[in-house]
Motif scaffolding. Structure first.
Motif, PDB file in Angstrom:
ATOM      1  N   LEU A  96      47.764  46.636  40.681  1.00 58.60           N
ATOM      2  CA  LEU A  96      47.558  46.223  39.297  1.00 58.60           C
ATOM      3  C   LEU A  96      48.506  45.089  38.921  1.00 58.60           C
ATOM      4  CD1 LEU A  96      46.071  46.763  36.645  1.00 58.60           C
ATOM      5  CD2 LEU A  96      47.847  48.408  36.077  1.00 58.60           C
ATOM      6  N   GLY A  97      49.765  45.175  39.333  1.00 58.50           N
ATOM      7  CA  GLY A  97      50.731  44.112  39.058  1.00 58.50           C
ATOM      8  C   GLY A  97      50.338  42.801  39.714  1.00 58.50           C
ATOM      9  N   ALA A  98      49.861  42.858  40.958  1.00 53.57           N
ATOM     10  CA  ALA A  98      49.417  41.639  41.650  1.00 53.57           C
ATOM     11  C   ALA A  98      48.207  41.035  40.958  1.00 53.57           C
ATOM     12  CB  ALA A  98      49.103  41.953  43.109  1.00 53.57           C
ATOM     13  N   ALA A  99      47.287  41.860  40.497  1.00 51.50           N
ATOM     14  CA  ALA A  99      46.101  41.354  39.805  1.00 51.50           C
ATOM     15  C   ALA A  99      46.475  40.687  38.477  1.00 51.50           C
ATOM     16  CB  ALA A  99      45.112  42.492  39.561  1.00 51.50           C
ATOM     17  N   VAL A 100      47.395  41.283  37.739  1.00 48.62           N
ATOM     18  CA  VAL A 100      47.839  40.690  36.466  1.00 48.62           C
ATOM     19  C   VAL A 100      48.549  39.373  36.734  1.00 48.62           C
ATOM     20  CG1 VAL A 100      49.448  41.002  34.541  1.00 48.62           C
ATOM     21  CG2 VAL A 100      47.945  42.875  35.229  1.00 48.62           C
ATOM     22  N   ARG A 101      49.380  39.323  37.764  1.00 46.61           N
ATOM     23  CA  ARG A 101      50.081  38.087  38.105  1.00 46.61           C
ATOM     24  C   ARG A 101      49.101  36.971  38.448  1.00 46.61           C
ATOM     25  NH1 ARG A 101      53.823  39.222  42.612  1.00 46.61           N
ATOM     26  NH2 ARG A 101      51.928  39.071  43.829  1.00 46.61           N
ATOM     27  N   ARG A 102      48.069  37.285  39.217  1.00 42.99           N
ATOM     28  CA  ARG A 102      47.057  36.281  39.571  1.00 42.99           C
ATOM     29  C   ARG A 102      46.268  35.848  38.336  1.00 42.99           C
ATOM     30  NH1 ARG A 102      44.669  38.388  45.342  1.00 42.99           N
ATOM     31  NH2 ARG A 102      46.568  37.985  46.527  1.00 42.99           N
ATOM     32  N   ALA A 103      45.984  36.786  37.449  1.00 42.93           N
ATOM     33  CA  ALA A 103      45.233  36.434  36.233  1.00 42.93           C
ATOM     34  C   ALA A 103      46.062  35.494  35.357  1.00 42.93           C
ATOM     35  CB  ALA A 103      44.865  37.695  35.467  1.00 42.93           C
ATOM     36  N   ILE A 104      47.354  35.739  35.264  1.00 42.63           N
ATOM     37  CA  ILE A 104      48.231  34.864  34.462  1.00 42.63           C
ATOM     38  C   ILE A 104      48.302  33.482  35.090  1.00 42.63           C
ATOM     39  CG2 ILE A 104      50.625  34.496  33.755  1.00 42.63           C
ATOM     40  CD1 ILE A 104      50.805  37.556  33.358  1.00 42.63           C
ATOM     41  N   ARG A 105      48.436  33.420  36.417  1.00 44.35           N
ATOM     42  CA  ARG A 105      48.461  32.122  37.096  1.00 44.35           C
ATOM     43  C   ARG A 105      47.160  31.364  36.900  1.00 44.35           C
ATOM     44  NH1 ARG A 105      51.225  33.450  42.950  1.00 44.35           N
ATOM     45  NH2 ARG A 105      53.322  33.839  42.156  1.00 44.35           N
ATOM     46  N   ALA A 106      46.037  32.077  36.960  1.00 50.12           N
ATOM     47  CA  ALA A 106      44.735  31.433  36.772  1.00 50.12           C
ATOM     48  C   ALA A 106      44.577  30.929  35.337  1.00 50.12           C
ATOM     49  CB  ALA A 106      43.616  32.398  37.113  1.00 50.12           C
TER      50      ALA A 106
END
Length: 109
Positions: A96-106
């Motif tokens: 979940l943390g990795a997915a949120v990090r990628r969403a913020i970067r995107a």
């Protein structure tokens, strides 16, 4: 090989709910029933036994103590094992943390 298989079947034919729920225990005036997640598997194979080939097999299992049911004067409650719960949540929180990090970067791009 047939004898080994029949012995294995006899050993595990009573596997089911009895393996997941332990025998009730009296603890501090309360009846406690342990609960666990029990999983196991077996496999085997053979290659060219008529020609002197190889055969083999193996198996494994895992038991996770999930918690206990407590019977306190007719009121039954489930108390989870917090250590196992936290250990099981670590991979979920990491993904979940990795997915949120990628969403913020995107979103920044």
């Amino acid at each position: 090989m047939t004898d080994t298989f029949s012995n294995l079947v006899d050993t595990f034919k009573n596997v089911g709910v009895a393996r997941a729920y332990g025998d009730p225990v009296q603890l501090g005036g309360q009846e406690v029933i342990p609960v666990a997640l029990v999983t196991f598997g077996f496999g085997g194979g053979a290659e060219g036994e008529a020609d002197g080939g190889a055969s083999g097999g193996g198996g494994g299992g895992m038991v996770l103590p999930l918690g206990v049911y407590r019977n306190d004067g007719g009121t039954v409650t489930f108390r989870p094992n917090t250590v196992v719960t936290l250990v099981c949540l670590v991979p979920l929180i990491s993904v979940l943390g990795a997915a949120v990090r990628r969403a913020i970067r995107a979103a920044k791009s």
